[in-house]
Design an enzyme around this catalytic site. Structure first.
Site, PDB file in Angstrom:
ATOM      1  N   GLY A   1       0.835  -1.354  -0.147  1.00  0.00           N
ATOM      2  CA  GLY A   1       0.093  -0.095   0.033  1.00  0.00           C
ATOM      3  C   GLY A   1       1.092   1.151  -0.025  1.00  0.00           C
ATOM      4  O   GLY A   1       2.204   1.369   0.219  1.00  0.00           O
TER       5      GLY A   1
ATOM      6  N   HIS B   1      -7.280  35.438  -9.913  1.00  0.00           N
ATOM      7  CA  HIS B   1      -6.956  34.236 -10.185  1.00  0.00           C
ATOM      8  C   HIS B   1      -7.865  33.061  -9.364  1.00  0.00           C
ATOM      9  O   HIS B   1      -8.359  32.241 -10.224  1.00  0.00           O
ATOM     10  CB  HIS B   1      -5.421  33.971  -9.827  1.00  0.00           C
ATOM     11  CG  HIS B   1      -4.828  32.596 -10.448  1.00  0.00           C
ATOM     12  ND1 HIS B   1      -4.185  32.446 -11.803  1.00  0.00           N
ATOM     13  CD2 HIS B   1      -4.916  31.277  -9.712  1.00  0.00           C
ATOM     14  CE1 HIS B   1      -3.891  31.055 -11.552  1.00  0.00           C
ATOM     15  NE2 HIS B   1      -4.354  30.417 -10.632  1.00  0.00           N
ATOM     16  N   GLU B   2      -7.744  33.266  -8.059  1.00  0.00           N
ATOM     17  CA  GLU B   2      -8.611  32.266  -7.519  1.00  0.00           C
ATOM     18  C   GLU B   2     -10.004  32.375  -7.736  1.00  0.00           C
ATOM     19  O   GLU B   2     -10.946  31.507  -7.734  1.00  0.00           O
ATOM     20  CB  GLU B   2      -8.127  32.535  -5.777  1.00  0.00           C
ATOM     21  CG  GLU B   2      -6.678  32.312  -5.454  1.00  0.00           C
ATOM     22  CD  GLU B   2      -6.350  31.107  -5.915  1.00  0.00           C
ATOM     23  OE1 GLU B   2      -7.089  29.933  -6.037  1.00  0.00           O
ATOM     24  OE2 GLU B   2      -5.188  30.877  -6.182  1.00  0.00           O
TER      25      GLU B   2
ATOM     26  N   ASP C   1      -1.198  24.943 -12.137  1.00  0.00           N
ATOM     27  CA  ASP C   1      -2.358  24.407 -12.750  1.00  0.00           C
ATOM     28  C   ASP C   1      -1.929  23.737 -14.009  1.00  0.00           C
ATOM     29  O   ASP C   1      -2.610  22.898 -14.665  1.00  0.00           O
ATOM     30  CB  ASP C   1      -3.049  25.769 -12.849  1.00  0.00           C
ATOM     31  CG  ASP C   1      -3.454  26.522 -11.641  1.00  0.00           C
ATOM     32  OD1 ASP C   1      -3.502  25.696 -10.662  1.00  0.00           O
ATOM     33  OD2 ASP C   1      -3.624  27.423 -11.519  1.00  0.00           O
TER      34      ASP C   1
ATOM     35  N   GLY D   1       1.952   5.581   4.716  1.00  0.00           N
ATOM     36  CA  GLY D   1       0.980   6.032   5.669  1.00  0.00           C
ATOM     37  C   GLY D   1      -0.180   5.525   5.838  1.00  0.00           C
ATOM     38  O   GLY D   1      -1.188   6.071   6.761  1.00  0.00           O
ATOM     39  N   THR D   2      -0.440   4.355   5.167  1.00  0.00           N
ATOM     40  CA  THR D   2      -1.690   3.808   5.378  1.00  0.00           C
ATOM     41  C   THR D   2      -2.257   3.020   6.462  1.00  0.00           C
ATOM     42  O   THR D   2      -2.988   2.230   6.667  1.00  0.00           O
ATOM     43  CB  THR D   2      -2.083   2.943   4.083  1.00  0.00           C
ATOM     44  OG1 THR D   2      -1.111   1.872   3.790  1.00  0.00           O
ATOM     45  CG2 THR D   2      -2.015   3.832   2.964  1.00  0.00           C
TER      46      THR D   2
ATOM     47  N   HIS E   1     -10.911  30.603 -10.806  1.00  0.00           N
ATOM     48  CA  HIS E   1     -10.975  28.945 -10.367  1.00  0.00           C
ATOM     49  C   HIS E   1     -12.379  28.531  -9.743  1.00  0.00           C
ATOM     50  O   HIS E   1     -13.021  27.588 -10.080  1.00  0.00           O
ATOM     51  CB  HIS E   1      -9.915  28.659  -9.452  1.00  0.00           C
ATOM     52  CG  HIS E   1      -8.397  28.316 -10.057  1.00  0.00           C
ATOM     53  ND1 HIS E   1      -8.424  27.625 -11.208  1.00  0.00           N
ATOM     54  CD2 HIS E   1      -7.103  28.953  -9.540  1.00  0.00           C
ATOM     55  CE1 HIS E   1      -7.076  27.760 -11.343  1.00  0.00           C
ATOM     56  NE2 HIS E   1      -6.482  28.346 -10.358  1.00  0.00           N
TER      57      HIS E   1
ATOM     58  N   LYS F   1       0.315   0.123   7.248  1.00  0.00           N
ATOM     59  CA  LYS F   1       0.917  -1.226   7.068  1.00  0.00           C
ATOM     60  C   LYS F   1       1.744  -1.759   8.498  1.00  0.00           C
ATOM     61  O   LYS F   1       1.502  -2.865   9.053  1.00  0.00           O
ATOM     62  CB  LYS F   1       1.877  -1.658   5.908  1.00  0.00           C
ATOM     63  CG  LYS F   1       1.004  -1.079   4.947  1.00  0.00           C
ATOM     64  CD  LYS F   1       2.222  -1.070   3.500  1.00  0.00           C
ATOM     65  CE  LYS F   1       3.044  -0.252   3.450  1.00  0.00           C
ATOM     66  NZ  LYS F   1       2.643   1.146   3.408  1.00  0.00           N
ATOM     67  N   THR F   2       2.393  -0.876   8.885  1.00  0.00           N
ATOM     68  CA  THR F   2       3.527  -1.181  10.198  1.00  0.00           C
ATOM     69  C   THR F   2       2.502  -1.302  11.385  1.00  0.00           C
ATOM     70  O   THR F   2       2.702  -2.079  12.339  1.00  0.00           O
ATOM     71  CB  THR F   2       4.559   0.071  10.381  1.00  0.00           C
ATOM     72  OG1 THR F   2       5.283  -0.204   9.187  1.00  0.00           O
ATOM     73  CG2 THR F   2       5.320  -0.396  11.493  1.00  0.00           C
TER      74      THR F   2
END
Length: 706
Positions: free
Chosen positions: A239, A462-463, A539, A242-243, A466, A245-246
């Site tokens: 995976g 600009h924002e 972008d 950070g999912t 978007h 596993k450990t």
């Protein structure tokens, strides 16, 4: 990901009280002792190296009354001259008192010389004639000679033996002596209060069920073997980073009633040849002694890479020897039952095929990023020991963190606790969690970064561009927040889109709408200021990636057809790769198709911003005033989203209290219509625009064909 930790047990200690270990002296002490012994040995050699004169000169000194005393020994005659007498020998370098005390033979006084004895019966008469005081000295026996030569070496060997005994007991240098032994930590009989259990693992229901079955197999093997089943030999957890596993492996160590060996893949690799294979043998030897048991190798790709890749020319790769030994131990002639190997990696593409085959790793468990329910459960696990305000909505937090792994959710929860503590609050509020999520996604807010008014105005438009394009195209995710406050390394502003549900498929229309949303900022700058800036770099990178994937990977181009140039064995797990399997003419055609898609999207955005120019101006002015706008404030300016579904289902709270707190509580449903990915509500205007864009795309293709 959890606060609990595992502590290795000591299976060899049966006493109720652990004895205090003996204090270990630093290695420098042993070095000093060895240096002193070497100095003593040198002193023995130097003690006999006095100044020597010929026998004839010695008799001349006697006749000239220059000799004060004589000590006659079988091996030497030691002569002391009278003060002021020149022996004719070169002067010695002056030494200090410390040197003479530590090494008395290092420097002989100037008036002392030695003479090699000869058979001269008249010597005593000559000495008496000139009044020289003389005496005899017994010679050294063989015992004294033996002691003089053997004792220093005996001391050195004794010290050498003592140090290596200390090494074997875990003292200084033990790592060098035990270099061939494995470094695995053994977890056995863990404390109830400190161990991690499956209850501490959230959002990994399928993977947890698979691993729990392996643990249950070890606890009650007859339940499975009664029908002829066999114990699986290996379980590979695969995976993204950070999912969990450990963490899942730690839960196995906490739940299993069998010994659990934990080691990292990099612990097998050393600078010495053969160490890795020796450590593998030693690890499995210990595991077989304690069978049934589990061995967990974290980041196994450090030792399990495909053989022949990355090896140095003309040399034998040490990793290959280690991998070969691991393959033999897992499924060779000398394999025993009762040892299960668990491993974790986020690079399964680089592992050797012989390692992945059934009989070695019988099960490959995918540990993926959690879905909406999994994220909500993960938030619940990481906030169970936190003081939460009643307004905290874990489902809303889960909906605001799509694509977050378990480690990122844990980080966001911890950041929220730190923010609330910094603000001197008694409990963690929803605002703290939202700010923490924003901090994880967009970076640290830089309130002190000064931007000149011109650049700030460019960022605002600009924002706003978007936001308007994303808002007016219902295929895009809803706009949750707009900000022109600088964050992170280089972001001067951002527009946050939050999906209403977890999506696993995207249609061609949705990808086209996403390109339009990304182009909104660049086209807004062009429409308002008549020029473009460098602010759209990120972008454009995303636009190029989406467009090329549409043409080359997903087969969404009529000219290219249903062909895919996707390369599955890419060097980075989880990222699509492209391998060139075409000629120059096809490459030119691909570039033309990509450019046609992007240009068609740009024309669509220009038309849309021209139609909604007044809303663009109003949104930009509000941004320049408040610097940050939430969903409800955006809705007041732009109106209801065309074809939006969140308002109809009551999933957005635009009450006065919510607006004052600057937060919106999204609570999306976990189920969706099976055809929602294909049927999207469109207004007549949007439908006409998309049809016009498609027509322009077809015309451009006809022109290129001609």
């Amino acid at each position: 990901m959890a606060k609990n930790s595992l502590k290795p047990s000591n299976p060899y200690n049966s006493e109720p009280e652990t004895p205090q270990p003996r204090p270990k002296l630093p290695m420098i002490y042993y070095v000093v002792v060895i240096a002193l012994l070497i100095g003593l040995q040198l002193a023995f050699f130097w003690s006999g190296s006095s100044r020597e004169i010929p026998y004839s000169t010695f008799r001349t000194f006697i006749t000239e009354n220059k000799v004060e005393s004589v000590r006659i020994a079988p091996e030497k005659i030691y002569v002391t001259l009278k003060p002021g007498v020149d022996s004719g020998l070169p002067k010695q370098e002056e030494g200090n008192d410390t040197t003479r005390k530590l090494l008395p033979g290092a420097k002989t006084p100037e008036n002392e010389v030695t003479v090699n004895p000869v058979r001269d019966e008249s010597l005593t008469a000559l000495l008496e004639t000139h009044g020289v005081r003389y005496e005899g000295s017994p010679g050294t026996t063989w015992i004294s000679e033996l002691i003089q030569w053997v004792l220093p070496f005996a001391l050195l060997f004794g010290l050498y033996f003592f140090i290596f005994r200390r090494m074997g007991a875990g003292g200084p240098g033990a790592q060098f002596m035990n270099i061939g032994k494995n470094k695995a930590a053994l977890y056995e009989n863990l404390d109830e209060h400190t161990r991690i259990t499956f209850k501490d693992v959230a959002g990994l229901d399928e993977a947890k069920a698979e691993v729990m079955e392996v643990v249950d197999f070890l606890k009650d093997p007859k339940k499975y073997t009664r029908l002829g089943g066999k114990l699986p030999k290996g379980v590979l957890l695969v995976g993204p980073p950070g999912t969990g596993k450990t963490l899942l492996a730690k839960a196995v160590a906490g739940e299993a009633d069998v010994p659990f060996f934990s080691i990292s893949g990099s612990d097998f690799v050393e600078m010495f040849v053969g160490v890795g294979a020796a450590r593998v043998r030693d690890l499995f030897r210990q595991a077989k002694e304690k069978a049934p048991c589990i061995i967990f190798i974290d980041e196994i790709d450090a030792v399990g890479r495909s053989r022949g890749k990355g090896a140095m020319m003309g040399g034998n790769d040490e990793r290959e020897n280690t991998l070969n030994q691991l393959l033999v131990e897992m499924d060779g002639f000398a394999t025993d039952k009762g040892v299960i190997l668990m491993a974790a990696t986020n690079r399964p593409d680089v592992l050797d095929p012989a390692l992945l085959r059934p009989g070695r790793f019988d099960r490959q468990i995918m540990v993926d990023k959690p879905d909406l329910k999994g994220r909500m459960d993960t938030f619940r696990v990481h906030t169970k020991n936190m003081s939460l305000s009643p307004d905290v909505n874990l489902k809303a937090l889960a909906s605001q963190t799509p694509g977050f792994a378990g480690a990122e959710i844990a980080n966001a929860a911890n950041e929220a606790a730190l923010l609330a503590s910094r603000r001197n609050k008694e409990s963690i509020e929803m605002k703290d969690f939202e700010d923490a999520i924003e901090r994880v996604v967009a970076g640290l807010e830089k309130k002190n970064k000064v931007i000149n008014p011109k650049e700030k105005r460019i960022v605002a438009y600009h924002e706003a561009g978007h936001a308007i394009v994303s808002w007016m195209m219902p295929e895009n995710d809803p706009v949750q927040k707009i900000s022109i406050v600088p964050r992170g390394m280089s972001a001067l502003g951002y527009t946050m889109n939050i999906p209403l549900e977890d999506r696993y498929l995207m249609t061609k229309r949705e990808l086209f709408a996403r390109i339009c949303g990304l182009l909104g900022g660049r086209i807004a700058e062009e429409s308002v200021f008549g020029e473009i800036s460098t602010g759209a770099q990120n972008d454009l990178e995303k636009i190029t990636g989406i467009a090329y994937n549409m043409v080359m990977v997903y087969g969404m181009s009529d000219k290219i057809g249903n062909l895919s140039y996707y390369e599955s064995n890419n060097p980075y797990y989880g990222a699509p790769g492209v391998e060139k399997k075409f000629g120059g003419e096809t490459a030119r055609l691909i570039d033309e198709e990509v450019k046609a898609i992007v240009e068609s999207a740009a024309d669509t955005v220009r038309t849309m911003l021209k139609e909604h120019r007044s809303k663009l101006e109003a949104l930009a002015r509000e941004l320049l005033t408040k610097e940050m706008l939430q969903y409800c404030q955006i809705e007041e300016i732009l109106g209801k989203r065309p074809g939006g579904q969140e308002e109809d289902s009551g999933e957005v709270d635009c009450s006065k209290k919510s607006a004052e707190n600057g937060m919106v509580a999204h609570e999306p449903e976990t189920t969706a219509d099976a055809e929602s990915t294909e049927k999207v509500g469109l207004s007549a205007t949007e439908l006409a625009e998309l049809e016009a864009a498609a027509e322009r795309l077809r015309q451009s293709r006809n022109v290129s064909d001609n």
